[in-house]
Design a protein around this motif. Structure first.
Motif, mmCIF file in Angstrom:
data_model
loop_
_atom_site.group_PDB
_atom_site.id
_atom_site.type_symbol
_atom_site.label_atom_id
_atom_site.label_comp_id
_atom_site.label_asym_id
_atom_site.label_seq_id
_atom_site.Cartn_x
_atom_site.Cartn_y
_atom_site.Cartn_z
ATOM 1 N N SER A 41 36.370 41.465 35.521
ATOM 2 C CA SER A 41 36.481 42.297 36.726
ATOM 3 C C SER A 41 36.844 41.452 37.942
ATOM 4 O O SER A 41 37.617 41.886 38.805
ATOM 5 N N GLY A 45 40.178 42.039 39.924
ATOM 6 C CA GLY A 45 40.023 42.354 41.339
ATOM 7 C C GLY A 45 41.032 41.640 42.219
ATOM 8 O O GLY A 45 41.525 42.208 43.197
ATOM 9 N N LEU A 76 37.252 48.263 52.872
ATOM 10 C CA LEU A 76 37.527 48.913 51.596
ATOM 11 C C LEU A 76 36.453 49.921 51.239
ATOM 12 O O LEU A 76 35.293 49.797 51.656
ATOM 13 N N LEU A 78 34.850 51.168 47.664
ATOM 14 C CA LEU A 78 34.760 50.996 46.216
ATOM 15 C C LEU A 78 33.970 52.167 45.659
ATOM 16 O O LEU A 78 32.853 52.438 46.123
ATOM 17 N N SER A 80 32.430 53.807 42.204
ATOM 18 C CA SER A 80 32.098 53.628 40.795
ATOM 19 C C SER A 80 31.959 54.981 40.113
ATOM 20 O O SER A 80 31.254 55.868 40.608
ATOM 21 N N LEU A 89 31.737 47.275 39.476
ATOM 22 C CA LEU A 89 31.501 47.377 40.910
ATOM 23 C C LEU A 89 30.928 46.089 41.493
ATOM 24 O O LEU A 89 31.402 45.595 42.528
ATOM 25 N N LEU A 92 33.392 43.257 42.157
ATOM 26 C CA LEU A 92 34.263 43.542 43.293
ATOM 27 C C LEU A 92 33.543 43.327 44.614
ATOM 28 O O LEU A 92 34.140 42.900 45.601
ATOM 29 N N LEU A 93 32.243 43.618 44.643
ATOM 30 C CA LEU A 93 31.466 43.392 45.861
ATOM 31 C C LEU A 93 31.316 41.906 46.160
ATOM 32 O O LEU A 93 31.119 41.523 47.306
ATOM 33 N N ALA A 99 32.615 45.814 51.749
ATOM 34 C CA ALA A 99 33.172 47.098 51.332
ATOM 35 C C ALA A 99 32.111 48.195 51.377
ATOM 36 O O ALA A 99 30.924 47.955 51.148
ATOM 37 N N VAL A 101 30.598 51.611 49.663
ATOM 38 C CA VAL A 101 30.438 51.922 48.240
ATOM 39 C C VAL A 101 30.103 53.393 48.046
ATOM 40 O O VAL A 101 29.271 53.954 48.763
ATOM 41 N N ILE A 132 39.226 52.045 45.877
ATOM 42 C CA ILE A 132 39.349 51.486 44.530
ATOM 43 C C ILE A 132 38.340 52.200 43.633
ATOM 44 O O ILE A 132 37.120 52.075 43.831
ATOM 45 N N VAL A 134 36.570 52.514 40.002
ATOM 46 C CA VAL A 134 36.332 51.592 38.886
ATOM 47 C C VAL A 134 35.644 52.309 37.726
ATOM 48 O O VAL A 134 34.678 53.054 37.910
#
Length: 213
Positions: A41, A45, A76, A78, A80, A89, A92-93, A99, A101, A132, A134
């Motif tokens: 990931s 990413g 961003l 994100l 999930s 997730l 990516l964090l 970001a 969430v 994004i 995921v």
């Protein structure tokens, strides 16, 4: 991108492909599966976030002032797709710790293969944020299409999806429903079986990640 699937990006980096092979092995432990999913990931990413818009800001280094690049616009978002998306997730964090969430609870009805929503909590101002989504598997893409529907209803305009494996059927379904959504994956597998599982695949990602059946 491929000629057949112009919205699909397959990340064929040797490290990604090697780690994916280890994940596919049926006798791998839950701990190893989680670790490898995190590592892949992180690598995926970098590709998903490669073209984020940049601006510049005046800063002071220890030696002098300079105009230095930074990401432009809102943070961003994100999102999930529960539950398996949570394994992608967290990495990516690590890349984008500021970001926002969100979570979408969708499960697949095993008879109809259609998504059933049971939870939704999304960040605000999605119209101003790259979003994004995921989820490790893009199989039938029914849940993924429903997830894109949901974030677009909330204003999202720049939507991308990061997944571990895709089936051709799922890629086509997503392209038909949302041709503007770019999909990033480690592999495009052969096909779906009659239960909607990806072949050769790696089994149920959620069960393998959480040690459930």
């Amino acid at each position: 991108m491929t000629a057949e699937h112009p919205s699909l990006t397959i990340v064929d980096h040797p490290l990604v492909q090697h780690k994916l092979t280890l994940m596919r092995e049926k006798d791998g432990s839950t701990a190893r599966f989680r670790r490898l999913l995190r590592e892949i990931s992180l690598l995926l990413g970098y590709e998903v976030l490669r073209d984020l818009p940049l601006t510049s800001r005046r800063i002071e280094t220890p030696l002098e002032a300079m105009d230095s690049p930074e990401i432009e616009g809102k943070k961003l978002a994100l999102v999930s797709i529960l539950r398996a998306g949570n394994g992608m997730l967290e990495p990516l964090l690590e890349l984008a710790p500021s970001a926002r969430v969100g979570f979408l609870g969708l499960y697949r009805d095993h008879e109809t293969l259609q998504p059933v929503e049971y939870y939704c909590k999304l960040p605000s101002e999605l119209a101003a944020r790259p979003v994004i989504l995921v989820d490790p598997m893009l199989a039938t893409a029914n849940s993924a299409v429903a997830a894109v529907d949901k974030v677009k209803e909330s204003g999202a305009q720049d939507v991308r999806m990061m997944t571990l494996l895709c089936a051709p059927e799922g890629v086509r379904r997503m392209a038909e429903a949302h041709p503007d959504v770019r999909v990033f994956t480690a592999a495009l597998d052969r096909e779906l079986n009659d239960k909607g599982y990806i072949l050769p695949g790696l089994g149920d990602a959620g069960d393998r990640m959480f040690g459930t059946k």
